[in-house]
Design an enzyme around this catalytic site. Structure first.
Site, PDB file in Angstrom:
ATOM      1  N   LYS A  12      46.932  41.431  39.793  1.00 14.13           N
ATOM      2  CA  LYS A  12      46.925  39.965  39.885  1.00 14.13           C
ATOM      3  C   LYS A  12      45.531  39.457  40.255  1.00 14.13           C
ATOM      4  CE  LYS A  12      51.668  39.297  41.538  1.00 14.13           C
ATOM      5  NZ  LYS A  12      52.425  38.764  42.686  1.00 14.13           N
ATOM      6  N   ASP A  68      54.465  33.422  44.206  1.00 16.34           N
ATOM      7  CA  ASP A  68      55.772  34.075  44.311  1.00 16.34           C
ATOM      8  C   ASP A  68      56.478  33.899  42.965  1.00 16.34           C
ATOM      9  OD1 ASP A  68      57.485  35.642  45.843  1.00 16.34           O
ATOM     10  OD2 ASP A  68      58.757  33.947  46.349  1.00 16.34           O
ATOM     11  N   PHE A 148      56.329  46.012  34.389  1.00 17.27           N
ATOM     12  CA  PHE A 148      56.940  46.378  35.669  1.00 17.27           C
ATOM     13  C   PHE A 148      58.153  45.493  35.908  1.00 17.27           C
ATOM     14  CE2 PHE A 148      55.796  42.805  38.458  1.00 17.27           C
ATOM     15  CZ  PHE A 148      54.895  42.138  37.647  1.00 17.27           C
ATOM     16  N   GLY A 149      58.816  45.724  37.041  1.00 12.89           N
ATOM     17  CA  GLY A 149      59.947  44.874  37.439  1.00 12.89           C
ATOM     18  C   GLY A 149      61.025  44.805  36.372  1.00 12.89           C
ATOM     19  N   LYS A 170      52.014  40.063  26.620  1.00 18.68           N
ATOM     20  CA  LYS A 170      52.759  39.580  27.799  1.00 18.68           C
ATOM     21  C   LYS A 170      51.836  38.798  28.745  1.00 18.68           C
ATOM     22  CE  LYS A 170      54.819  40.515  32.129  1.00 18.68           C
ATOM     23  NZ  LYS A 170      54.920  41.377  33.300  1.00 18.68           N
TER      24      LYS A 170
HETATM   25  P1  IMP Z   1      56.310  38.901  43.087  1.00 20.67           P
HETATM   26  O1  IMP Z   1      56.439  37.474  43.454  1.00 20.67           O
HETATM   27  O2  IMP Z   1      55.212  39.138  42.097  1.00 20.67           O
HETATM   28  O3  IMP Z   1      56.246  39.796  44.277  1.00 20.67           O
HETATM   29  O4  IMP Z   1      57.622  39.304  42.297  1.00 20.67           O
HETATM   30  C1  IMP Z   1      58.932  39.360  42.844  1.00 20.67           C
HETATM   31  C2  IMP Z   1      59.786  40.243  41.965  1.00 20.67           C
HETATM   32  O5  IMP Z   1      59.976  39.591  40.698  1.00 20.67           O
HETATM   33  C3  IMP Z   1      59.129  41.584  41.651  1.00 20.67           C
HETATM   34  O6  IMP Z   1      59.492  42.568  42.549  1.00 20.67           O
HETATM   35  C4  IMP Z   1      59.647  41.892  40.273  1.00 20.67           C
HETATM   36  O7  IMP Z   1      60.879  42.560  40.392  1.00 20.67           O
HETATM   37  C5  IMP Z   1      59.872  40.538  39.655  1.00 20.67           C
HETATM   38  N1  IMP Z   1      58.764  40.184  38.780  1.00 20.67           N
HETATM   39  C6  IMP Z   1      57.686  39.396  39.090  1.00 20.67           C
HETATM   40  N2  IMP Z   1      56.896  39.235  38.041  1.00 20.67           N
HETATM   41  C7  IMP Z   1      57.455  39.965  37.044  1.00 20.67           C
HETATM   42  C8  IMP Z   1      57.075  40.187  35.702  1.00 20.67           C
HETATM   43  O8  IMP Z   1      56.048  39.726  35.199  1.00 20.67           O
HETATM   44  N3  IMP Z   1      57.912  40.977  34.990  1.00 20.67           N
HETATM   45  C9  IMP Z   1      59.046  41.513  35.483  1.00 20.67           C
HETATM   46  N4  IMP Z   1      59.438  41.341  36.718  1.00 20.67           N
HETATM   47  C10 IMP Z   1      58.649  40.561  37.512  1.00 20.67           C
END
Ligand code: IMP
Length: 192
Positions: A12, A68, A148-149, A170
């Protein structure tokens, strides 16, 4: 101008640094010697982003921004939303989170979902929020290995590949890219 980005995610940091070019110096938590576990206890994305930015401003005195992100699924009343990271329980286990999501979505015809990112920034003691959204739908099974995620179970509107099947595309069309674009336009225009 010097700004702290309250994240431990190198990817990021890199993304935002590229978008703001040399005009704004983005410094990391490590640069200000912050190794704290910054609280994220609000029940909205906006609340969490503000909480993180305020924490740094109050404790370290720097102008700062934080983000977030959540996945909001229409048929699940916008869950997991702000709880996306710990949907299947404490910790950041994406496999368990996706498994739970696919099971909650079993038999559901409405598969509409969106990723939403909120960025909060504190500048000269004023707070501003920026939002980025990408609409799409939830697959019935995981596809792809990138990202990811929840990427393997999300297909953005107007595409056939899941986020995890895409390469760099993406990062051009994502929720986060949109929010970062708004933030960098705001910073580079200097209207604050
Ligand atoms: P954070 O706000 O980036 O910490 O994201 C919170 C949660 O949302 C992460 O743990 C991921 O599971 C999901 N997440 C955030 N951004 C993405 C993305 O771009 N792709 C898929 N999952 C995401």
């Amino acid at each position: 101008m010097k700004l702290v980005f309250a994240t431990n995610n190198e990817h990021k940091l890199d993304e935002v640094r590229k978008m703001t070019a040399d005009k704004i110096e983005i410094i990391s938590l490590a640069d200000i010697n912050c190794h704290d576990d910054i609280p994220e206890t609000a029940d909205t994305l906006e609340g969490n982003a503000l909480q993180k930015a305020r924490y740094i401003k109050e404790k370290y005195g720097y102008d700062c921004f934080a983000d977030d992100t959540g996945l909001e699924v229409e048929a699940l009343n916008n869950a997991p939303g702000v709880y996306s990271a710990r949907y299947a329980g404490p910790g950041h286990n994406s496999e368990a989170n996706m498994k739970k999501l696919l099971s909650e979505m079993e038999g559901k015809e409405n598969r509409k979902a969106r990723f939403r990112t909120v960025i909060a920034i504190i500048l000269n003691n004023k707070e501003y929020l920026f939002e980025g959204v990408v609409n799409g739908s939830i697959l019935t099974e995981k596809r792809g290995k990138n990202g990811f995620g929840y990427d393997p179970v999300f297909v953005p509107d107007n595409y056939t590949e899941s986020f995890a099947e895409m390469g760099d595309i993406k990062n051009k069309i994502s929720h986060r890219a949109e929010a970062v674009k708004k933030l960098s336009t705001f910073l580079l225009n200097g209207i604050f």
